[in-house]
Design an enzyme around this catalytic site. Structure first.
Site, short mmCIF file in Angstrom:
data_model
loop_
_atom_site.label_atom_id
_atom_site.label_comp_id
_atom_site.label_asym_id
_atom_site.label_seq_id
_atom_site.Cartn_x
_atom_site.Cartn_y
_atom_site.Cartn_z
N ASP A 1 -61.11 29.44 -8.94
CA ASP A 1 -61.01 28.88 -10.29
C ASP A 1 -61.90 29.63 -11.28
OD1 ASP A 1 -63.24 27.74 -8.93
OD2 ASP A 1 -63.34 26.10 -10.37
N HIS A 2 -62.57 30.67 -10.81
CA HIS A 2 -63.38 31.53 -11.68
C HIS A 2 -62.85 32.96 -11.74
CE1 HIS A 2 -66.82 28.66 -12.20
NE2 HIS A 2 -66.17 28.12 -11.20
N HIS B 1 -69.20 34.07 -9.76
CA HIS B 1 -69.04 33.95 -8.31
C HIS B 1 -67.56 34.01 -7.95
CE1 HIS B 1 -68.53 29.78 -9.62
NE2 HIS B 1 -68.04 29.45 -8.43
N HIS C 1 -74.70 27.40 -4.54
CA HIS C 1 -73.28 27.04 -4.57
C HIS C 1 -72.50 28.04 -3.73
CE1 HIS C 1 -69.61 25.30 -6.16
NE2 HIS C 1 -69.21 26.48 -6.58
N ASP D 1 -71.33 27.71 -11.64
CA ASP D 1 -71.40 26.41 -10.95
C ASP D 1 -72.77 26.14 -10.33
OD1 ASP D 1 -68.77 26.12 -11.64
OD2 ASP D 1 -67.96 26.20 -9.61
N HIS E 1 -65.23 32.08 -6.38
CA HIS E 1 -64.25 31.00 -6.22
C HIS E 1 -63.03 31.23 -7.12
CE1 HIS E 1 -67.34 27.98 -4.39
NE2 HIS E 1 -66.85 28.81 -3.50
N HIS F 1 -67.89 23.70 -15.94
CA HIS F 1 -67.07 22.51 -15.72
C HIS F 1 -67.51 21.37 -16.63
CE1 HIS F 1 -64.79 23.72 -12.09
NE2 HIS F 1 -65.87 24.43 -11.80
#
Length: 272
Positions: A59-60, A55, A120, A144, A57, A182
């Site tokens: 941090d990905h 996805h 998410h 996530d 975001h 995570h």
């Protein structure tokens, strides 16, 4: 198939996938930060064969450009594919994917199947890696959407979407490894102690995970079979969870979707 979790940021995991432990060909899942990936590649002489994204975001996806730039500066003729959800904007994506798509990287004994798992984010996807040889368990890379003993926050989707997505994942074989993005397991298990208080499996797994973290080890991967035992978001029909929700809200949930919505609301505010 060999998998490995690289720690990034405060609690992210970037997963490396290789055909075998002694094979240098490597796929990278959700590289939010290029630095730990580049360090691992340089230290071990690994070869970048593609990037899988769940996805959008940061941090990905935040390390994709730097990772590709680093690799192609050393291998100008080599442009590794970037697989990612068709319904989201993913940096450098070359292979847009939707529900039911699948692919086998050239020369790999593994097929990757794609599941759309919104909740998410609206376009979130998961990858199920199925070895084509032997009897090794499938591996789920779920970003996530599913965490050990938890699920992702509903930033874009609805409780109904998340429940449908989680139901897809629990249909996988129980020995499927769960490689989420995570290290949230201990905080999720602490919540599960309140949301599913009579569940002895939660207590036992919490003790195992405390020992692992005390040794600096990840609590992942989990498995679908274990998550069905300990994850309250997969156990919304269990009497213990329903009773805990009634104590939390002062009434019983009308259905499983409302139960999941209340669980997620409770978890968002949970202090432990």
């Amino acid at each position: 198939m060999h998998t490995e979790a690289l720690a990034a940021f405060r609690d992210n995991y970037i997963w490396l996938i290789r055909p075998a432990a002694d094979d240098r060909r490597t796929l990278v899942v959700d590289p939010g930060d290029a630095a730990p990936v580049i360090d691992a590649f340089e230290q071990r002489g690994l070869e970048l064969r593609g990037i899988l994204v769940t996805h959008h975001h940061s941090d990905h996806v935040g390390g994709i450009a730097d990772l590709l730039q680093w690799w192609q500066a050393r291998h100008p003729a080599d442009a590794p594919p970037v697989w990612g959800p068709a319904a989201e904007t993913i940096p450098a994506r070359t292979q847009p994917l939707r529900q039911g798509d699948g692919f086998t990287p050239q020369g790999w004994p593994v097929r990757f199947e794609v599941l759309e798992v919104p909740g998410h984010t609206l376009g979130h996807i998961a990858y199920v890696a199925r070895p084509l040889q032997g009897d090794q368990a499938p591996a789920l890379f779920c970003g996530d959407t599913l965490f050990s003993a938890g699920c992702g926050r509903l930033f874009e989707g609805t409780p109904a979407q998340m429940r449908h997505s989680l139901n897809k994942l629990v249909q996988l074989p129980e020995n499927t490894t769960v490689n989420c993005a995570h290290e949230y397991t201990l905080s999720n298990l602490q919540f599960a102690r309140s949301a599913d208080p009579s569940n002895e499996a939660v207590v036992a797994h919490q003790q195992r995970c405390l020992a692992l973290r005390g040794e600096g080890q990840p609590t992942l991967p989990s498995s679908i079979g274990l998550e069905k035992q300990i994850n309250p978001f997969l156990r919304t029909g269990e009497p213990g969870v329903l009773q805990a929700l009634e104590r939390y809200r002062g009434q019983k949930p009308e259905d499983a979707v409302q139960a999941l919505a209340w669980l997620r609301e409770w978890k968002n505010d949970f202090k432990g």
